[in-house]
Design a protein around this motif. Structure first.
Motif, PDB file in Angstrom:
ATOM      1  N   ARG A  77      63.579  53.161  41.936  1.00 39.24           N
ATOM      2  CA  ARG A  77      62.123  53.349  42.001  1.00 39.24           C
ATOM      3  C   ARG A  77      61.433  51.990  41.967  1.00 39.24           C
ATOM      4  O   ARG A  77      60.654  51.670  41.062  1.00 39.24           O
ATOM      5  CB  ARG A  77      61.651  54.276  40.896  1.00 39.24           C
ATOM      6  N   ILE A  78      61.710  51.208  42.977  1.00 40.02           N
ATOM      7  CA  ILE A  78      61.273  49.808  43.026  1.00 40.02           C
ATOM      8  C   ILE A  78      59.755  49.653  42.908  1.00 40.02           C
ATOM      9  O   ILE A  78      59.282  48.736  42.249  1.00 40.02           O
ATOM     10  CB  ILE A  78      61.821  49.099  44.289  1.00 40.02           C
ATOM     11  N   LEU A  79      58.992  50.530  43.532  1.00 36.63           N
ATOM     12  CA  LEU A  79      57.542  50.374  43.467  1.00 36.63           C
ATOM     13  C   LEU A  79      57.027  50.567  42.038  1.00 36.63           C
ATOM     14  O   LEU A  79      56.128  49.850  41.598  1.00 36.63           O
ATOM     15  CB  LEU A  79      56.856  51.334  44.437  1.00 36.63           C
ATOM     16  N   GLU A  80      57.618  51.486  41.312  1.00 38.40           N
ATOM     17  CA  GLU A  80      57.265  51.666  39.906  1.00 38.40           C
ATOM     18  C   GLU A  80      57.619  50.411  39.110  1.00 38.40           C
ATOM     19  O   GLU A  80      56.853  49.950  38.261  1.00 38.40           O
ATOM     20  CB  GLU A  80      58.025  52.871  39.349  1.00 38.40           C
ATOM     21  N   GLN A  81      58.767  49.828  39.401  1.00 36.55           N
ATOM     22  CA  GLN A  81      59.200  48.608  38.702  1.00 36.55           C
ATOM     23  C   GLN A  81      58.286  47.432  39.032  1.00 36.55           C
ATOM     24  O   GLN A  81      57.983  46.616  38.166  1.00 36.55           O
ATOM     25  CB  GLN A  81      60.655  48.280  39.038  1.00 36.55           C
ATOM     26  N   MET A  82      57.834  47.360  40.287  1.00 33.58           N
ATOM     27  CA  MET A  82      56.906  46.286  40.656  1.00 33.58           C
ATOM     28  C   MET A  82      55.614  46.404  39.854  1.00 33.58           C
ATOM     29  O   MET A  82      55.045  45.396  39.436  1.00 33.58           O
ATOM     30  CB  MET A  82      56.615  46.317  42.148  1.00 33.58           C
ATOM     31  N   GLY A  83      55.163  47.621  39.631  1.00 35.20           N
ATOM     32  CA  GLY A  83      53.982  47.835  38.794  1.00 35.20           C
ATOM     33  C   GLY A  83      54.197  47.330  37.385  1.00 35.20           C
ATOM     34  O   GLY A  83      53.293  46.759  36.769  1.00 35.20           O
ATOM     35  N   ARG A  84      55.382  47.524  36.873  1.00 32.26           N
ATOM     36  CA  ARG A  84      55.693  47.003  35.532  1.00 32.26           C
ATOM     37  C   ARG A  84      55.743  45.479  35.544  1.00 32.26           C
ATOM     38  O   ARG A  84      55.316  44.826  34.590  1.00 32.26           O
ATOM     39  CB  ARG A  84      57.017  47.575  35.053  1.00 32.26           C
ATOM     40  N   ILE A  85      56.285  44.912  36.605  1.00 32.12           N
ATOM     41  CA  ILE A  85      56.399  43.454  36.694  1.00 32.12           C
ATOM     42  C   ILE A  85      55.025  42.798  36.697  1.00 32.12           C
ATOM     43  O   ILE A  85      54.810  41.808  36.003  1.00 32.12           O
ATOM     44  CB  ILE A  85      57.238  43.036  37.920  1.00 32.12           C
ATOM     45  N   ILE A  86      54.070  43.338  37.448  1.00 32.31           N
ATOM     46  CA  ILE A  86      52.749  42.693  37.484  1.00 32.31           C
ATOM     47  C   ILE A  86      51.980  42.885  36.188  1.00 32.31           C
ATOM     48  O   ILE A  86      50.983  42.214  35.969  1.00 32.31           O
ATOM     49  CB  ILE A  86      51.888  43.122  38.703  1.00 32.31           C
ATOM     50  N   ASN A  87      52.460  43.772  35.324  1.00 32.08           N
ATOM     51  CA  ASN A  87      51.815  43.960  34.024  1.00 32.08           C
ATOM     52  C   ASN A  87      52.510  43.202  32.894  1.00 32.08           C
ATOM     53  O   ASN A  87      52.157  43.378  31.727  1.00 32.08           O
ATOM     54  CB  ASN A  87      51.723  45.452  33.695  1.00 32.08           C
ATOM     55  N   LEU A  88      53.470  42.359  33.246  1.00 31.59           N
ATOM     56  CA  LEU A  88      54.115  41.521  32.232  1.00 31.59           C
ATOM     57  C   LEU A  88      53.123  40.477  31.735  1.00 31.59           C
ATOM     58  O   LEU A  88      52.137  40.171  32.407  1.00 31.59           O
ATOM     59  CB  LEU A  88      55.347  40.832  32.838  1.00 31.59           C
ATOM     60  N   PRO A  90      51.407  36.820  30.855  1.00 34.26           N
ATOM     61  CA  PRO A  90      51.294  35.612  31.680  1.00 34.26           C
ATOM     62  C   PRO A  90      52.494  34.667  31.592  1.00 34.26           C
ATOM     63  O   PRO A  90      52.802  33.976  32.565  1.00 34.26           O
ATOM     64  CB  PRO A  90      50.022  34.933  31.157  1.00 34.26           C
ATOM     65  N   SER A  91      53.176  34.646  30.468  1.00 28.94           N
ATOM     66  CA  SER A  91      54.342  33.763  30.350  1.00 28.94           C
ATOM     67  C   SER A  91      55.457  34.151  31.333  1.00 28.94           C
ATOM     68  O   SER A  91      56.345  33.349  31.607  1.00 28.94           O
ATOM     69  CB  SER A  91      54.883  33.790  28.915  1.00 28.94           C
ATOM     70  N   GLU A  92      55.390  35.336  31.884  1.00 28.82           N
ATOM     71  CA  GLU A  92      56.388  35.825  32.842  1.00 28.82           C
ATOM     72  C   GLU A  92      55.925  35.699  34.293  1.00 28.82           C
ATOM     73  O   GLU A  92      56.670  36.020  35.216  1.00 28.82           O
ATOM     74  CB  GLU A  92      56.703  37.303  32.557  1.00 28.82           C
ATOM     75  N   TYR A  93      54.696  35.265  34.528  1.00 26.38           N
ATOM     76  CA  TYR A  93      54.133  35.262  35.883  1.00 26.38           C
ATOM     77  C   TYR A  93      54.950  34.454  36.883  1.00 26.38           C
ATOM     78  O   TYR A  93      55.135  34.884  38.016  1.00 26.38           O
ATOM     79  CB  TYR A  93      52.696  34.758  35.880  1.00 26.38           C
ATOM     80  N   LEU A  94      55.416  33.286  36.486  1.00 27.21           N
ATOM     81  CA  LEU A  94      56.142  32.453  37.446  1.00 27.21           C
ATOM     82  C   LEU A  94      57.431  33.136  37.904  1.00 27.21           C
ATOM     83  O   LEU A  94      57.706  33.201  39.110  1.00 27.21           O
ATOM     84  CB  LEU A  94      56.431  31.070  36.871  1.00 27.21           C
ATOM     85  N   ASN A  95      58.214  33.647  36.961  1.00 30.92           N
ATOM     86  CA  ASN A  95      59.431  34.365  37.348  1.00 30.92           C
ATOM     87  C   ASN A  95      59.090  35.633  38.126  1.00 30.92           C
ATOM     88  O   ASN A  95      59.797  35.995  39.064  1.00 30.92           O
ATOM     89  CB  ASN A  95      60.286  34.709  36.126  1.00 30.92           C
ATOM     90  N   ALA A  96      58.015  36.291  37.737  1.00 33.89           N
ATOM     91  CA  ALA A  96      57.581  37.489  38.462  1.00 33.89           C
ATOM     92  C   ALA A  96      57.249  37.140  39.908  1.00 33.89           C
ATOM     93  O   ALA A  96      57.646  37.859  40.839  1.00 33.89           O
ATOM     94  CB  ALA A  96      56.372  38.116  37.769  1.00 33.89           C
ATOM     95  N   PHE A  97      56.540  36.037  40.099  1.00 41.18           N
ATOM     96  CA  PHE A  97      56.194  35.623  41.461  1.00 41.18           C
ATOM     97  C   PHE A  97      57.451  35.331  42.270  1.00 41.18           C
ATOM     98  O   PHE A  97      57.574  35.768  43.414  1.00 41.18           O
ATOM     99  CB  PHE A  97      55.278  34.394  41.429  1.00 41.18           C
ATOM    100  N   ARG A  98      58.375  34.605  41.692  1.00 38.03           N
ATOM    101  CA  ARG A  98      59.608  34.274  42.404  1.00 38.03           C
ATOM    102  C   ARG A  98      60.343  35.545  42.834  1.00 38.03           C
ATOM    103  O   ARG A  98      60.803  35.657  43.969  1.00 38.03           O
ATOM    104  CB  ARG A  98      60.516  33.405  41.534  1.00 38.03           C
TER     105      ARG A  98
END
Length: 128
Positions: A77-88, A90-98
């Motif tokens: 369920r990748i789209l659901e996981q992407m939603g979780r990733i963008i809600n991490l 700010p300290s996770e933003y760089l890895n999230a972007f990558r």
């Protein structure tokens, strides 16, 4: 075309280096970074990102498999996981972007090769 849209799509099409986009993203304010993360997720949705795209994208991202965005992206369920990733946080933003950008690159490449095949009318697929 917005600068972020151009940069993201240039990476996907091989016209801009991945690390150059990472440097650009790092220079943005936190609010702008969050907006870019949301934008990459929208583009991935439009490219119909799959769970396999998530796994393949992670391999390209340079992010350790133990980092939170990496752990999330390889689940179903990748789209659901992407939603979780963008809600991490700010300290996770760089890895999230990558991770998210890498997934988009994989999904968009697959879509261009399978559906567009040089006859695509999308402006973002005809940058150069």
């Amino acid at each position: 075309m917005r600068a972020s849209e151009r940069i993201i799509n240039e990476v996907a099409q091989g016209f801009r280096a991945f690390e150059e986009a990472v440097t650009w993203f790092s220079s943005l304010e936190l609010g702008e970074q969050r907006a870019v993360l949301q934008e990459v997720v929208r583009y991935s949705m439009q490219a119909h990102a799959t769970a396999q795209d998530g796994r393949d994208g992670l391999l390209r991202s340079g992010v350790k498999t133990t980092m939170t965005p990496a752990v999330l992206i390889v689940r179903e369920r990748i789209l659901e996981q992407m939603g979780r990733i963008i809600n991490l946080p700010p300290s996770e933003y760089l890895n999230a972007f990558r991770v998210l950008l890498s997934v988009f690159v994989v999904a968009d490449t697959r879509r261009r090769e399978a559906e567009c095949r040089g006859a695509c009318g999308h402006a973002w697929h005809n940058l150069h």
